[in-house]
Design a protein around this motif. Structure first.
Motif, PDB file in Angstrom:
ATOM      1  N   UNK A 156      47.836  35.454  30.258  1.00 18.80           N
ATOM      2  CA  UNK A 156      48.641  36.639  30.558  1.00 18.80           C
ATOM      3  C   UNK A 156      48.065  37.406  31.741  1.00 18.80           C
ATOM      4  N   UNK A 157      46.756  37.498  31.802  1.00 23.57           N
ATOM      5  CA  UNK A 157      46.114  38.186  32.930  1.00 23.57           C
ATOM      6  C   UNK A 157      46.503  37.510  34.241  1.00 23.57           C
ATOM      7  N   UNK A 158      46.480  36.186  34.270  1.00 21.01           N
ATOM      8  CA  UNK A 158      46.868  35.471  35.489  1.00 21.01           C
ATOM      9  C   UNK A 158      48.327  35.721  35.837  1.00 21.01           C
ATOM     10  N   UNK A 159      49.201  35.654  34.844  1.00 17.64           N
ATOM     11  CA  UNK A 159      50.619  35.876  35.113  1.00 17.64           C
ATOM     12  C   UNK A 159      50.870  37.289  35.633  1.00 17.64           C
ATOM     13  N   UNK A 160      50.172  38.256  35.066  1.00 10.75           N
ATOM     14  CA  UNK A 160      50.344  39.642  35.512  1.00 10.75           C
ATOM     15  C   UNK A 160      49.841  39.797  36.955  1.00 10.75           C
ATOM     16  N   UNK A 161      48.698  39.207  37.258  1.00  4.62           N
ATOM     17  CA  UNK A 161      48.188  39.288  38.630  1.00  4.62           C
ATOM     18  C   UNK A 161      49.199  38.689  39.600  1.00  4.62           C
ATOM     19  N   UNK A 162      49.718  37.527  39.270  1.00  2.00           N
ATOM     20  CA  UNK A 162      50.688  36.863  40.153  1.00  2.00           C
ATOM     21  C   UNK A 162      51.940  37.719  40.310  1.00  2.00           C
ATOM     22  N   UNK A 163      52.434  38.253  39.216  1.00  2.00           N
ATOM     23  CA  UNK A 163      53.656  39.060  39.274  1.00  2.00           C
ATOM     24  C   UNK A 163      53.440  40.365  40.042  1.00  2.00           C
ATOM     25  N   UNK A 164      52.319  41.032  39.805  1.00  2.00           N
ATOM     26  CA  UNK A 164      52.027  42.260  40.545  1.00  2.00           C
ATOM     27  C   UNK A 164      51.904  41.963  42.036  1.00  2.00           C
ATOM     28  N   UNK A 165      51.266  40.861  42.357  1.00  2.00           N
ATOM     29  CA  UNK A 165      51.105  40.454  43.760  1.00  2.00           C
ATOM     30  C   UNK A 165      52.463  40.172  44.397  1.00  2.00           C
ATOM     31  N   UNK A 166      53.358  39.534  43.647  1.00  2.00           N
ATOM     32  CA  UNK A 166      54.694  39.232  44.172  1.00  2.00           C
ATOM     33  C   UNK A 166      55.556  40.483  44.309  1.00  2.00           C
ATOM     34  N   UNK A 167      55.523  41.350  43.306  1.00  2.00           N
ATOM     35  CA  UNK A 167      56.370  42.542  43.306  1.00  2.00           C
ATOM     36  C   UNK A 167      55.855  43.643  44.224  1.00  2.00           C
ATOM     37  N   UNK A 168      54.540  43.770  44.303  1.00  2.00           N
ATOM     38  CA  UNK A 168      53.928  44.861  45.074  1.00  2.00           C
ATOM     39  C   UNK A 168      52.806  44.314  45.961  1.00  2.00           C
ATOM     40  N   UNK A 169      53.168  43.502  46.953  1.00  2.00           N
ATOM     41  CA  UNK A 169      52.142  42.802  47.739  1.00  2.00           C
ATOM     42  C   UNK A 169      51.222  43.710  48.548  1.00  2.00           C
ATOM     43  N   UNK A 170      51.647  44.904  48.846  1.00  2.00           N
ATOM     44  CA  UNK A 170      50.848  45.812  49.672  1.00  2.00           C
ATOM     45  C   UNK A 170      50.192  46.934  48.872  1.00  2.00           C
ATOM     46  N   UNK A 171      50.120  46.761  47.555  1.00  2.00           N
ATOM     47  CA  UNK A 171      49.567  47.812  46.706  1.00  2.00           C
ATOM     48  C   UNK A 171      48.429  47.282  45.835  1.00  2.00           C
ATOM     49  N   UNK A 172      47.450  46.677  46.478  1.00  2.00           N
ATOM     50  CA  UNK A 172      46.338  46.056  45.770  1.00  2.00           C
ATOM     51  C   UNK A 172      45.677  47.004  44.771  1.00  2.00           C
ATOM     52  N   UNK A 173      45.305  48.176  45.216  1.00  2.00           N
ATOM     53  CA  UNK A 173      44.581  49.110  44.345  1.00  2.00           C
ATOM     54  C   UNK A 173      45.408  49.492  43.121  1.00  2.00           C
ATOM     55  N   UNK A 174      46.686  49.775  43.323  1.00  2.00           N
ATOM     56  CA  UNK A 174      47.552  50.119  42.188  1.00  2.00           C
ATOM     57  C   UNK A 174      47.741  48.930  41.260  1.00  2.00           C
ATOM     58  N   UNK A 175      47.876  47.738  41.823  1.00  2.00           N
ATOM     59  CA  UNK A 175      48.013  46.530  41.001  1.00  2.00           C
ATOM     60  C   UNK A 175      46.795  46.348  40.112  1.00  2.00           C
ATOM     61  N   UNK A 176      45.620  46.453  40.709  1.00  2.00           N
ATOM     62  CA  UNK A 176      44.382  46.278  39.961  1.00  2.00           C
ATOM     63  C   UNK A 176      44.225  47.372  38.921  1.00  2.00           C
ATOM     64  N   UNK A 177      44.547  48.594  39.294  1.00  2.00           N
ATOM     65  CA  UNK A 177      44.470  49.710  38.342  1.00  2.00           C
ATOM     66  C   UNK A 177      45.399  49.466  37.151  1.00  2.00           C
ATOM     67  N   UNK A 178      46.612  49.004  37.424  1.00  2.05           N
ATOM     68  CA  UNK A 178      47.574  48.740  36.362  1.00  2.05           C
ATOM     69  C   UNK A 178      47.073  47.639  35.418  1.00  2.05           C
ATOM     70  N   UNK A 179      46.599  46.542  36.004  1.00  4.21           N
ATOM     71  CA  UNK A 179      46.108  45.421  35.197  1.00  4.21           C
ATOM     72  C   UNK A 179      44.930  45.862  34.335  1.00  4.21           C
TER      73      UNK A 179
END
Length: 189
Positions: A156-179
């Motif tokens: 699930x962690x991998x799927x979430x990382x991939x999905x966050x990267x696809x949906x919000x490619x320019x928001x690394x910090x927010x993606x990581x914070x969310x995960x």
């Protein structure tokens, strides 16, 4: 006398990695790769008999590099929760750097069984590393997670990382914070 090209294998890897990541497996051919790195197509075939073998090499080598980075985090003598957060950053960065390089592996039935086995083994090793960290955290810190569900959380962690990267490619910090916020919800203490 044949022309000697310094660091040719590294140049082939870098050029192929970039092209496969940008265009995907199907749209890249050996001519494109040779042109990208400034060598003759025949020279490229001296190193790799076909595009599939080159792709598998690029895939394995790139994940091998990721394993080293992840192992460096896992060896650190730091708080387990901090270790998980650092592992998430490594995984996010590495998946982002691939620009979807691995998508072809799961969408297209194009690889020979031996090559597909190599890819699936790479995925297994990656999931094992994260699963073992989850088990360690569960034992030491407590997780609101039933026994036997650690592998599912790793996937699930991998799927979430991939999905966050696809949906919000320019928001690394927010993606990581969310995960990390999602993972924080699983801690028992």
């Amino acid at each position: 006398m044949p022309k000697i090209i310094k660091d040719i294998e590294e140049k082939i890897f870098n050029g192929a990695f970039e092209l496969f990541g940008e265009y995907g497996y199907k749209k890249v051919d050996m001519k494109m790769i040779a042109k990208k790195i400034g060598i003759a197509v025949g020279t490229l075939y001296n190193y790799y008999p076909n595009k599939e073998k080159l792709f598998i090499h690029v895939f394995e080598k790139s994940w091998g590099n990721t394993f080293c980075k992840l192992d460096d985090v896992l060896k650190k003598e730091i708080d387990l929760k901090k270790k998980m957060k650092e592992a998430i950053i490594v995984l996010h960065d590495e998946i982002s750097a691939r620009k979807g390089l691995g998508k072809a592996l799961f969408k297209e039935n194009i690889f020979e069984k031996d090559d597909l086995d190599k890819v699936l083994y790479t995925k297994k090793v990656l999931l094992d590393k994260v699963e073992n960290l989850i088990k360690e955290i569960k034992k030491e810190e407590g997780l609101k997670l039933e026994d036997g569900m650690e592998r599912r959380l790793a996937g699930t962690i991998f799927m979430i990382i991939i999905e966050m990267r696809n949906q919000y490619p320019n928001e690394k910090e927010k993606n990581i914070q969310y995960i990390n916020s999602l993972i924080d919800c699983t801690y028992g203490k």
